[in-house]
Design a protein around this motif. Structure first.
Motif, PDB file in Angstrom:
ATOM      1  N   GLY A  47       0.812  -1.215   0.000  1.00 39.70           N
ATOM      2  CA  GLY A  47       0.000   0.000   0.000  1.00 39.70           C
ATOM      3  C   GLY A  47       0.843   1.262   0.000  1.00 39.70           C
ATOM      4  N   ASP A  48       1.940   1.241   0.746  1.00 39.01           N
ATOM      5  CA  ASP A  48       2.850   2.386   0.759  1.00 39.01           C
ATOM      6  C   ASP A  48       3.500   2.571  -0.610  1.00 39.01           C
ATOM      7  OD1 ASP A  48       2.261   2.301   3.493  1.00 39.01           O
ATOM      8  OD2 ASP A  48       4.049   1.105   3.926  1.00 39.01           O
ATOM      9  N   ALA A  49       3.853   1.451  -1.245  1.00 39.14           N
ATOM     10  CA  ALA A  49       4.459   1.515  -2.570  1.00 39.14           C
ATOM     11  C   ALA A  49       3.458   2.032  -3.597  1.00 39.14           C
ATOM     12  CB  ALA A  49       4.964   0.135  -2.982  1.00 39.14           C
ATOM     13  N   PHE A  50       2.203   1.607  -3.493  1.00 41.00           N
ATOM     14  CA  PHE A  50       1.176   2.118  -4.405  1.00 41.00           C
ATOM     15  C   PHE A  50       1.076   3.635  -4.282  1.00 41.00           C
ATOM     16  CE2 PHE A  50      -2.970   3.533  -5.671  1.00 41.00           C
ATOM     17  CZ  PHE A  50      -3.285   2.764  -6.784  1.00 41.00           C
ATOM     18  N   ALA A  51       1.040   4.126  -3.045  1.00 46.02           N
ATOM     19  CA  ALA A  51       0.968   5.575  -2.839  1.00 46.02           C
ATOM     20  C   ALA A  51       2.177   6.268  -3.455  1.00 46.02           C
ATOM     21  CB  ALA A  51       0.875   5.891  -1.354  1.00 46.02           C
ATOM     22  N   ALA A  52       3.370   5.671  -3.303  1.00 46.75           N
ATOM     23  CA  ALA A  52       4.577   6.276  -3.874  1.00 46.75           C
ATOM     24  C   ALA A  52       4.492   6.341  -5.393  1.00 46.75           C
ATOM     25  CB  ALA A  52       5.809   5.486  -3.454  1.00 46.75           C
ATOM     26  N   GLY A  53       4.027   5.261  -6.013  1.00 44.88           N
ATOM     27  CA  GLY A  53       3.904   5.271  -7.473  1.00 44.88           C
ATOM     28  C   GLY A  53       2.904   6.302  -7.952  1.00 44.88           C
ATOM     29  N   PHE A  54       1.769   6.387  -7.264  1.00 43.49           N
ATOM     30  CA  PHE A  54       0.745   7.370  -7.645  1.00 43.49           C
ATOM     31  C   PHE A  54       1.266   8.786  -7.454  1.00 43.49           C
ATOM     32  CE2 PHE A  54      -3.074   9.883  -7.428  1.00 43.49           C
ATOM     33  CZ  PHE A  54      -3.989   9.233  -8.252  1.00 43.49           C
TER      34      PHE A  54
ATOM     35  N   ARG B 233      -1.725   3.319 -12.817  1.00 42.18           N
ATOM     36  CA  ARG B 233      -0.846   2.264 -13.326  1.00 42.18           C
ATOM     37  C   ARG B 233       0.529   2.313 -12.655  1.00 42.18           C
ATOM     38  NH1 ARG B 233      -1.660   0.894 -19.731  1.00 42.18           N
ATOM     39  NH2 ARG B 233      -3.823   0.113 -19.559  1.00 42.18           N
ATOM     40  N   HIS B 234       1.052   3.499 -12.459  1.00 47.39           N
ATOM     41  CA  HIS B 234       2.322   3.617 -11.741  1.00 47.39           C
ATOM     42  C   HIS B 234       2.166   3.083 -10.319  1.00 47.39           C
ATOM     43  CE1 HIS B 234       5.224   6.086 -14.232  1.00 47.39           C
ATOM     44  NE2 HIS B 234       4.141   6.052 -14.999  1.00 47.39           N
ATOM     45  N   GLY B 235       1.026   3.355  -9.690  1.00 41.13           N
ATOM     46  CA  GLY B 235       0.780   2.808  -8.369  1.00 41.13           C
ATOM     47  C   GLY B 235       0.810   1.290  -8.368  1.00 41.13           C
ATOM     48  N   HIS B 236       0.122   0.678  -9.328  1.00 46.15           N
ATOM     49  CA  HIS B 236       0.106  -0.784  -9.412  1.00 46.15           C
ATOM     50  C   HIS B 236       1.497  -1.351  -9.665  1.00 46.15           C
ATOM     51  CE1 HIS B 236      -4.139  -1.333  -9.004  1.00 46.15           C
ATOM     52  NE2 HIS B 236      -4.469  -0.783 -10.142  1.00 46.15           N
ATOM     53  N   LEU B 237       2.271  -0.722 -10.534  1.00 42.27           N
ATOM     54  CA  LEU B 237       3.595  -1.238 -10.875  1.00 42.27           C
ATOM     55  C   LEU B 237       4.555  -1.144  -9.695  1.00 42.27           C
ATOM     56  CD1 LEU B 237       3.790   0.210 -14.480  1.00 42.27           C
ATOM     57  CD2 LEU B 237       3.999  -2.219 -13.916  1.00 42.27           C
ATOM     58  N   VAL B 238       4.537  -0.032  -8.985  1.00 37.63           N
ATOM     59  CA  VAL B 238       5.429   0.093  -7.834  1.00 37.63           C
ATOM     60  C   VAL B 238       4.963  -0.837  -6.708  1.00 37.63           C
ATOM     61  CG1 VAL B 238       6.411   1.690  -6.150  1.00 37.63           C
ATOM     62  CG2 VAL B 238       6.044   2.446  -8.497  1.00 37.63           C
ATOM     63  N   ALA B 239       3.655  -1.024  -6.567  1.00 37.06           N
ATOM     64  CA  ALA B 239       3.157  -1.999  -5.597  1.00 37.06           C
ATOM     65  C   ALA B 239       3.616  -3.407  -5.962  1.00 37.06           C
ATOM     66  CB  ALA B 239       1.637  -1.939  -5.516  1.00 37.06           C
ATOM     67  N   ALA B 240       3.652  -3.711  -7.272  1.00 35.58           N
ATOM     68  CA  ALA B 240       4.100  -5.032  -7.716  1.00 35.58           C
ATOM     69  C   ALA B 240       5.557  -5.274  -7.344  1.00 35.58           C
ATOM     70  CB  ALA B 240       3.904  -5.177  -9.226  1.00 35.58           C
ATOM     71  N   ALA B 241       6.357  -4.208  -7.334  1.00 33.28           N
ATOM     72  CA  ALA B 241       7.748  -4.354  -6.897  1.00 33.28           C
ATOM     73  C   ALA B 241       7.803  -4.759  -5.429  1.00 33.28           C
ATOM     74  CB  ALA B 241       8.505  -3.051  -7.124  1.00 33.28           C
ATOM     75  N   ALA B 242       6.952  -4.136  -4.599  1.00 38.19           N
ATOM     76  CA  ALA B 242       6.935  -4.461  -3.171  1.00 38.19           C
ATOM     77  C   ALA B 242       6.369  -5.854  -2.914  1.00 38.19           C
ATOM     78  CB  ALA B 242       6.116  -3.417  -2.412  1.00 38.19           C
ATOM     79  N   LEU B 243       5.387  -6.251  -3.702  1.00 35.24           N
ATOM     80  CA  LEU B 243       4.756  -7.553  -3.499  1.00 35.24           C
ATOM     81  C   LEU B 243       5.689  -8.722  -3.792  1.00 35.24           C
ATOM     82  CD1 LEU B 243       1.275  -6.797  -5.093  1.00 35.24           C
ATOM     83  CD2 LEU B 243       1.683  -7.342  -2.687  1.00 35.24           C
ATOM     84  N   THR B 244       6.721  -8.485  -4.570  1.00 32.13           N
ATOM     85  CA  THR B 244       7.600  -9.573  -5.003  1.00 32.13           C
ATOM     86  C   THR B 244       8.902  -9.629  -4.210  1.00 32.13           C
ATOM     87  OG1 THR B 244       8.337  -8.124  -6.818  1.00 32.13           O
ATOM     88  CG2 THR B 244       6.638  -9.734  -7.323  1.00 32.13           C
ATOM     89  N   VAL B 245       8.951  -8.969  -3.040  1.00 33.49           N
ATOM     90  CA  VAL B 245      10.097  -9.075  -2.132  1.00 33.49           C
ATOM     91  C   VAL B 245       9.562  -9.373  -0.729  1.00 33.49           C
ATOM     92  CG1 VAL B 245      11.495  -7.479  -3.494  1.00 33.49           C
ATOM     93  CG2 VAL B 245      10.140  -6.600  -1.583  1.00 33.49           C
ATOM     94  N   PRO B 246      10.389  -9.923   0.176  1.00 32.24           N
ATOM     95  CA  PRO B 246       9.893 -10.300   1.497  1.00 32.24           C
ATOM     96  C   PRO B 246       9.750  -9.151   2.489  1.00 32.24           C
ATOM     97  CG  PRO B 246      12.188 -10.964   1.238  1.00 32.24           C
ATOM     98  CD  PRO B 246      11.728 -10.471  -0.104  1.00 32.24           C
TER      99      PRO B 246
END
Length: 371
Positions: A278-285, A300-313
């Motif tokens: 959620g924090d990453a989504f806000a950063a992308g937006f 879309r930038h929100g989703h993409l930056v959130a996807a970066a966070a979702l794929t790390v522990p």
């Protein structure tokens, strides 16, 4: 939406100022109950500082304002967050109160298969007030990013949040992530306070699950109707996507819709951990907002930056390079819907076999553009 910049000669002006508590987080070395995990890896966690770190990594100037203990954990937070390029010079050290810490298991926080143990009561950050925070430094940004977590920490923190969300000439664009955390509130006023603060903001992020739990609102349009004041309200719908309600170009919302509604579906992501998404989504937006991109591209930038966070522990992940995220955000709707992102997609140009769900974004883009 126009972002207020304040006086041209304001000292220390940055793109984004984020105010809130950050804690040292301990991630388990293996799956299992907290009682059974033998060791932990140290990291950092905090909604506002997470957003600031991602924005700094994306090339924006960012400042984090907070309070930490005069202890080793406070040292670690300042070094780690500053290491992302975030200005931490306005973080105060408290000689009497500790830096907050928390432990969590390896399970997904979005399910019941997890444990989180917070040790933040009486923390240094909970002592923040409008009287002992440098308000000039806080307001010296094009965007001021806040979250509802801060309001729950203490009466002084709540007063500070009310001061920062109050209407005033020349204030920065105020971004507010609701971040409803029922366990932090000492009484039943939490939902009412969060609604009050959100209505004072210019840009609001809220999950549809939060809106149901806090306010009893069951669809995105009802959320917009409850928040008529902000220029943009973003309702996050988990794996479904996100919808943004934006006021018309004349600055007035249409009575029938609450403004133009833009929906962007979420991406197909191989999730490692939901922490920090959620924090990453806000950063992308916010990054796309600072660059003046259309609302669809901000989502879309929100989703993409959130996807970066979702794929790390951990809580933080390096965002995609700007040229890459711009390229992916510009895909047509069909190509966007076929993107498949897995661990490592932001760091490598090497893809796994097409269609296995683990290929990186470059291969996914190639795949969807080729008949």
């Amino acid at each position: 939406m126009v972002i207020a910049t304040g006086p041209c000669n304001a000292p220390g002006v940055v793109d984004v100022v984020a105010l809130g508590e950050s804690m040292v987080t301990f991630l388990p070395s293996r799956p299992g109950r907290l009682a059974d995990v033998p060791s932990f890896d140290r990291g950092i966690g905090g909604a506002e500082s997470n957003t600031a770190c991602v924005l700094a990594a994306a090339g924006h100037s960012a400042r984090w304002v907070s309070r930490v203990g005069a202890d080793g954990f406070g040292d670690h937070l300042l070094e780690a967050i500053g290491g992302y390029g975030v200005d931490v010079s306005y973080v105060r050290r408290d000689p009497d109160r500790p830096t907050g810490v928390y432990f969590r298991t390896a399970g997904d926080r979005a399910t019941d298969a997890h444990e989180v143990a917070y040790y933040r009561a009486g923390s240094a950050a909970s002592a923040m007030t409008a009287a002992d925070v440098d308000l000039e430094a806080v307001r010296a940004g094009r965007v001021l990013h806040l979250s509802g977590i801060t309001a729950a920490l203490s009466p002084g923190c709540l007063d500070l949040m009310r001061e920062l969300t109050a209407p005033r000439p020349g204030r920065p664009l105020v971004s507010f992530d609701v971040n409803h955390r029922p366990g932090l509130w000492r009484d039943a006023r939490g939902p009412e306070v969060l609604l009050e603060l959100a209505r004072g903001a210019d840009l609001v992020f809220v999950g549809d699950d939060e809106a149901r739990e806090a306010w009893g609102l069951h669809d995105a349009r009802a959320v917009r109707e409850a928040l008529p004041e902000p220029g943009i309200v973003v309702v996050k719908q988990g794996k479904g996507g996100a919808v943004a309600f934006a006021k018309d170009t004349d600055g007035l919302p249409r009575e029938d819709t609450g403004g133009t509604a833009t929906f962007v579906p979420a991406l197909d992501v191989e999730v490692v951990a939901a922490v920090g998404a959620g924090d990453a989504f806000a950063a992308g937006f916010l990054s796309a907002t600072l660059r003046g991109l259309p609302v669809r591209d901000r989502l879309r930038h929100g989703h993409l930056v959130a996807a970066a966070a979702l794929t790390v522990p951990g809580d933080l992940a390096a965002p995609p390079a700007r040229d890459r995220i711009d390229r992916l955000a510009a895909l047509d709707d069909t190509a966007w819907g076929r993107l498949r992102l897995g661990p490592g997609w932001t760091q490598t140009d090497t893809a796994d076999a097409p269609g296995d769900g683990n290929g990186d974004a470059d291969r996914a883009e190639e795949e969807v553009r080729t008949p």
